[in-house]
Design a protein around this motif. Sequence first.
Motif, PDB file in Angstrom:
ATOM      1  N   VAL A 189      -1.206  -3.184  -2.815  1.00  0.00           N
ATOM      2  CA  VAL A 189      -0.888  -2.661  -4.157  1.00  0.00           C
ATOM      3  C   VAL A 189      -2.270  -2.509  -4.778  1.00  0.00           C
ATOM      4  CG1 VAL A 189       0.260  -2.571  -6.416  1.00  0.00           C
ATOM      5  CG2 VAL A 189       1.510  -3.321  -4.256  1.00  0.00           C
ATOM      6  N   HIS A 190      -2.966  -1.527  -4.568  1.00  0.00           N
ATOM      7  CA  HIS A 190      -4.552  -1.482  -5.444  1.00  0.00           C
ATOM      8  C   HIS A 190      -4.218  -0.432  -6.555  1.00  0.00           C
ATOM      9  CE1 HIS A 190      -7.240  -3.429  -2.448  1.00  0.00           C
ATOM     10  NE2 HIS A 190      -8.311  -3.010  -3.368  1.00  0.00           N
ATOM     11  N   TRP A 191      -3.170  -0.231  -6.803  1.00  0.00           N
ATOM     12  CA  TRP A 191      -2.705   0.642  -8.027  1.00  0.00           C
ATOM     13  C   TRP A 191      -3.227   2.155  -7.761  1.00  0.00           C
ATOM     14  CZ3 TRP A 191       1.298  -1.422  -9.656  1.00  0.00           C
ATOM     15  CH2 TRP A 191       1.228  -2.785  -9.836  1.00  0.00           C
ATOM     16  N   PHE A 192      -4.494   2.451  -7.359  1.00  0.00           N
ATOM     17  CA  PHE A 192      -4.774   3.739  -6.871  1.00  0.00           C
ATOM     18  C   PHE A 192      -4.187   4.064  -5.617  1.00  0.00           C
ATOM     19  CE2 PHE A 192      -8.569   1.145  -5.519  1.00  0.00           C
ATOM     20  CZ  PHE A 192      -8.697   1.629  -4.275  1.00  0.00           C
ATOM     21  N   TYR A 193      -3.734   3.200  -4.795  1.00  0.00           N
ATOM     22  CA  TYR A 193      -3.064   3.408  -3.394  1.00  0.00           C
ATOM     23  C   TYR A 193      -2.135   2.096  -3.259  1.00  0.00           C
ATOM     24  CZ  TYR A 193      -2.059   4.739   1.401  1.00  0.00           C
ATOM     25  OH  TYR A 193      -1.412   5.142   2.371  1.00  0.00           O
ATOM     26  N   ASN A 194      -0.911   2.408  -3.371  1.00  0.00           N
ATOM     27  CA  ASN A 194       0.288   1.328  -2.967  1.00  0.00           C
ATOM     28  C   ASN A 194       0.988   1.932  -1.823  1.00  0.00           C
ATOM     29  OD1 ASN A 194      -0.823   0.345  -5.443  1.00  0.00           O
ATOM     30  ND2 ASN A 194       1.021   1.342  -6.844  1.00  0.00           N
ATOM     31  N   GLY A 195       1.035   0.944  -0.649  1.00  0.00           N
ATOM     32  CA  GLY A 195       1.903   1.285   0.374  1.00  0.00           C
ATOM     33  C   GLY A 195       1.376   0.248   1.858  1.00  0.00           C
ATOM     34  N   ASN A 196       1.695   0.904   2.777  1.00  0.00           N
ATOM     35  CA  ASN A 196       1.151   0.191   3.902  1.00  0.00           C
ATOM     36  C   ASN A 196      -0.335  -0.182   3.909  1.00  0.00           C
ATOM     37  OD1 ASN A 196       0.173   0.770   6.924  1.00  0.00           O
ATOM     38  ND2 ASN A 196       2.045  -0.577   7.037  1.00  0.00           N
ATOM     39  N   ALA A 197      -0.578  -1.517   4.455  1.00  0.00           N
ATOM     40  CA  ALA A 197      -1.814  -1.870   4.234  1.00  0.00           C
ATOM     41  C   ALA A 197      -2.788  -1.135   5.378  1.00  0.00           C
ATOM     42  CB  ALA A 197      -2.089  -3.207   4.450  1.00  0.00           C
ATOM     43  N   HIS A 198      -2.291  -0.735   6.473  1.00  0.00           N
ATOM     44  CA  HIS A 198      -3.308  -0.303   7.473  1.00  0.00           C
ATOM     45  C   HIS A 198      -3.533   1.399   7.244  1.00  0.00           C
ATOM     46  CE1 HIS A 198      -3.202  -3.083  11.078  1.00  0.00           C
ATOM     47  NE2 HIS A 198      -3.495  -3.570  10.018  1.00  0.00           N
ATOM     48  N   ALA A 199      -2.408   1.848   6.317  1.00  0.00           N
ATOM     49  CA  ALA A 199      -2.521   3.348   5.729  1.00  0.00           C
ATOM     50  C   ALA A 199      -3.535   3.280   4.611  1.00  0.00           C
ATOM     51  CB  ALA A 199      -1.293   3.867   5.422  1.00  0.00           C
ATOM     52  N   PHE A 200      -3.649   2.318   3.872  1.00  0.00           N
ATOM     53  CA  PHE A 200      -4.663   1.913   2.791  1.00  0.00           C
ATOM     54  C   PHE A 200      -5.987   2.035   3.340  1.00  0.00           C
ATOM     55  CE2 PHE A 200      -7.293  -1.303   0.906  1.00  0.00           C
ATOM     56  CZ  PHE A 200      -7.396  -0.397  -0.546  1.00  0.00           C
ATOM     57  N   ALA A 201      -6.103   1.198   4.600  1.00  0.00           N
ATOM     58  CA  ALA A 201      -7.449   1.096   5.047  1.00  0.00           C
ATOM     59  C   ALA A 201      -7.979   2.675   5.747  1.00  0.00           C
ATOM     60  CB  ALA A 201      -7.441   0.139   6.416  1.00  0.00           C
ATOM     61  N   ASP A 202      -7.060   3.218   6.216  1.00  0.00           N
ATOM     62  CA  ASP A 202      -7.381   4.646   6.608  1.00  0.00           C
ATOM     63  C   ASP A 202      -7.734   5.635   5.297  1.00  0.00           C
ATOM     64  OD1 ASP A 202      -7.085   4.242   9.281  1.00  0.00           O
ATOM     65  OD2 ASP A 202      -4.828   4.764   9.309  1.00  0.00           O
ATOM     66  N   TYR A 203      -7.144   5.355   4.415  1.00  0.00           N
ATOM     67  CA  TYR A 203      -7.502   6.031   2.999  1.00  0.00           C
ATOM     68  C   TYR A 203      -8.948   5.564   2.550  1.00  0.00           C
ATOM     69  CZ  TYR A 203      -7.466   6.813  -1.839  1.00  0.00           C
ATOM     70  OH  TYR A 203      -7.899   7.163  -3.227  1.00  0.00           O
ATOM     71  N   VAL A 204      -8.999   4.345   2.440  1.00  0.00           N
ATOM     72  CA  VAL A 204     -10.150   3.902   1.376  1.00  0.00           C
ATOM     73  C   VAL A 204     -11.471   3.643   2.135  1.00  0.00           C
ATOM     74  CG1 VAL A 204     -10.063   1.234   1.946  1.00  0.00           C
ATOM     75  CG2 VAL A 204     -10.696   2.209  -0.201  1.00  0.00           C
ATOM     76  N   VAL A 205     -11.610   3.517   3.593  1.00  0.00           N
ATOM     77  CA  VAL A 205     -12.809   3.617   4.085  1.00  0.00           C
ATOM     78  C   VAL A 205     -13.503   5.007   4.252  1.00  0.00           C
ATOM     79  CG1 VAL A 205     -14.094   3.259   6.412  1.00  0.00           C
ATOM     80  CG2 VAL A 205     -12.312   1.746   5.529  1.00  0.00           C
ATOM     81  N   PRO A 206     -12.934   5.997   4.464  1.00  0.00           N
ATOM     82  CA  PRO A 206     -13.774   7.119   3.955  1.00  0.00           C
ATOM     83  C   PRO A 206     -14.055   7.749   2.760  1.00  0.00           C
ATOM     84  CG  PRO A 206     -11.630   7.671   5.541  1.00  0.00           C
ATOM     85  CD  PRO A 206     -11.699   6.074   4.845  1.00  0.00           C
ATOM     86  N   LEU A 207     -13.354   7.111   1.854  1.00  0.00           N
ATOM     87  CA  LEU A 207     -13.650   7.298   0.383  1.00  0.00           C
ATOM     88  C   LEU A 207     -14.746   6.413   0.131  1.00  0.00           C
ATOM     89  CD1 LEU A 207     -12.328   8.272  -2.205  1.00  0.00           C
ATOM     90  CD2 LEU A 207     -11.454   6.189  -2.569  1.00  0.00           C
ATOM     91  N   LEU A 208     -15.006   5.096   0.433  1.00  0.00           N
ATOM     92  CA  LEU A 208     -16.076   4.341   0.287  1.00  0.00           C
ATOM     93  C   LEU A 208     -17.329   4.854   0.949  1.00  0.00           C
ATOM     94  CD1 LEU A 208     -14.593   0.842   0.568  1.00  0.00           C
ATOM     95  CD2 LEU A 208     -15.366   1.707  -1.594  1.00  0.00           C
ATOM     96  N   ALA A 209     -17.236   5.548   2.147  1.00  0.00           N
ATOM     97  CA  ALA A 209     -18.396   6.231   2.630  1.00  0.00           C
ATOM     98  C   ALA A 209     -19.010   7.251   2.221  1.00  0.00           C
ATOM     99  CB  ALA A 209     -18.002   6.430   4.100  1.00  0.00           C
ATOM    100  N   GLU A 210     -18.248   7.832   0.951  1.00  0.00           N
ATOM    101  CA  GLU A 210     -19.010   8.747   0.386  1.00  0.00           C
ATOM    102  C   GLU A 210     -19.913   8.287  -0.619  1.00  0.00           C
ATOM    103  OE1 GLU A 210     -15.631  10.675  -1.695  1.00  0.00           O
ATOM    104  OE2 GLU A 210     -14.766  11.554   0.131  1.00  0.00           O
ATOM    105  N   ILE A 211     -19.825   7.168  -1.098  1.00  0.00           N
ATOM    106  CA  ILE A 211     -20.815   6.658  -2.110  1.00  0.00           C
ATOM    107  C   ILE A 211     -21.960   6.094  -1.432  1.00  0.00           C
ATOM    108  CG2 ILE A 211     -18.955   6.587  -3.788  1.00  0.00           C
ATOM    109  CD1 ILE A 211     -19.245   3.641  -3.491  1.00  0.00           C
ATOM    110  N   ALA A 212     -23.005   5.728  -2.058  1.00  0.00           N
ATOM    111  CA  ALA A 212     -24.343   5.087  -1.579  1.00  0.00           C
ATOM    112  C   ALA A 212     -24.005   3.783  -0.996  1.00  0.00           C
ATOM    113  CB  ALA A 212     -25.499   5.177  -2.617  1.00  0.00           C
ATOM    114  N   SER A 213     -23.455   2.664  -1.632  1.00  0.00           N
ATOM    115  CA  SER A 213     -23.160   1.363  -1.336  1.00  0.00           C
ATOM    116  C   SER A 213     -21.948   0.812  -2.131  1.00  0.00           C
ATOM    117  CB  SER A 213     -24.413   0.610  -1.373  1.00  0.00           C
ATOM    118  OG  SER A 213     -24.765   0.540  -2.591  1.00  0.00           O
ATOM    119  N   SER A 214     -21.411  -0.410  -1.694  1.00  0.00           N
ATOM    120  CA  SER A 214     -20.771  -1.102  -2.326  1.00  0.00           C
ATOM    121  C   SER A 214     -20.960  -2.790  -2.060  1.00  0.00           C
ATOM    122  CB  SER A 214     -19.213  -0.905  -2.297  1.00  0.00           C
ATOM    123  OG  SER A 214     -18.813  -1.000  -1.101  1.00  0.00           O
ATOM    124  N   GLN A 215     -20.661  -3.357  -2.947  1.00  0.00           N
ATOM    125  CA  GLN A 215     -20.665  -4.832  -2.630  1.00  0.00           C
ATOM    126  C   GLN A 215     -19.889  -5.534  -3.310  1.00  0.00           C
ATOM    127  OE1 GLN A 215     -24.509  -7.097  -4.017  1.00  0.00           O
ATOM    128  NE2 GLN A 215     -24.626  -8.012  -1.757  1.00  0.00           N
TER     129      GLN A 215
END
Length: 212
Positions: free
Chosen positions: A57-83
């Motif tokens: 439950v990340h609030w911008f995505y709530n649901g299955n954790a592996h489906a969350f991983a499939d969603y969030v990794v491409p989203l993070l890859a769009e930006i320069a970096s995160s830490q």
Amino acid sequence: MNEIDALTQRIEALEERLRGYDDRRAICDVLYRYARSVDRCDLDLLKSCYWPDGTDVHWFYNGNAHAFADYVVPLLAEIASSQHSITNPIIEPHGERAFVECQWYVVHHIPLQEGDTERFIDQQLEGRYIDVFENRRGEWRILHRQVVLEAGREFVTTPPLPLPEDHPGLGQRAPHDILSQGLAILDMPIDPVNGADLWGDTRARHSHVSDQ
């Protein structure tokens, strides 16, 4: 109680105590592995932190954790970096489950174009992860995660370092980050650099501020 019985009890108590330490270390390893996986955009590593039937439950995505991983990794890859930084884990054991709280801090370095000059939004967020871990066949993973947001702020900034995008001194996404080299970093060539005028270079990049 004879000496043998007393020794047996002492060994059993020590073994139970050691299992507790091992469980706590394994849970902390998952927390830290999560931070590495999202910052390096390593999908398989991120999924290894959750059980396949786990929930997030990340609030911008709530649901299955592996489906969350499939969603969030491409989203993070769009930006320069995160830490992501994870601290202060508090672990409450409950048999094969554990209730875990930790604090997190993240900076998202988001490109923003303003005319012909490159700018970035540094989005800084702070909060806590409230997790239920579960031990299955000796392995701890997250069964449920819920995010608590405590504070946030955003700044428009300039690139912090004048290094090219493929410079080994800059963090990269998996598998291009130097992390993937492991112990082989010992065999990598080192280009001699005798130092730089760090503060002078920094002031030069922001000289327009003092001219105003």
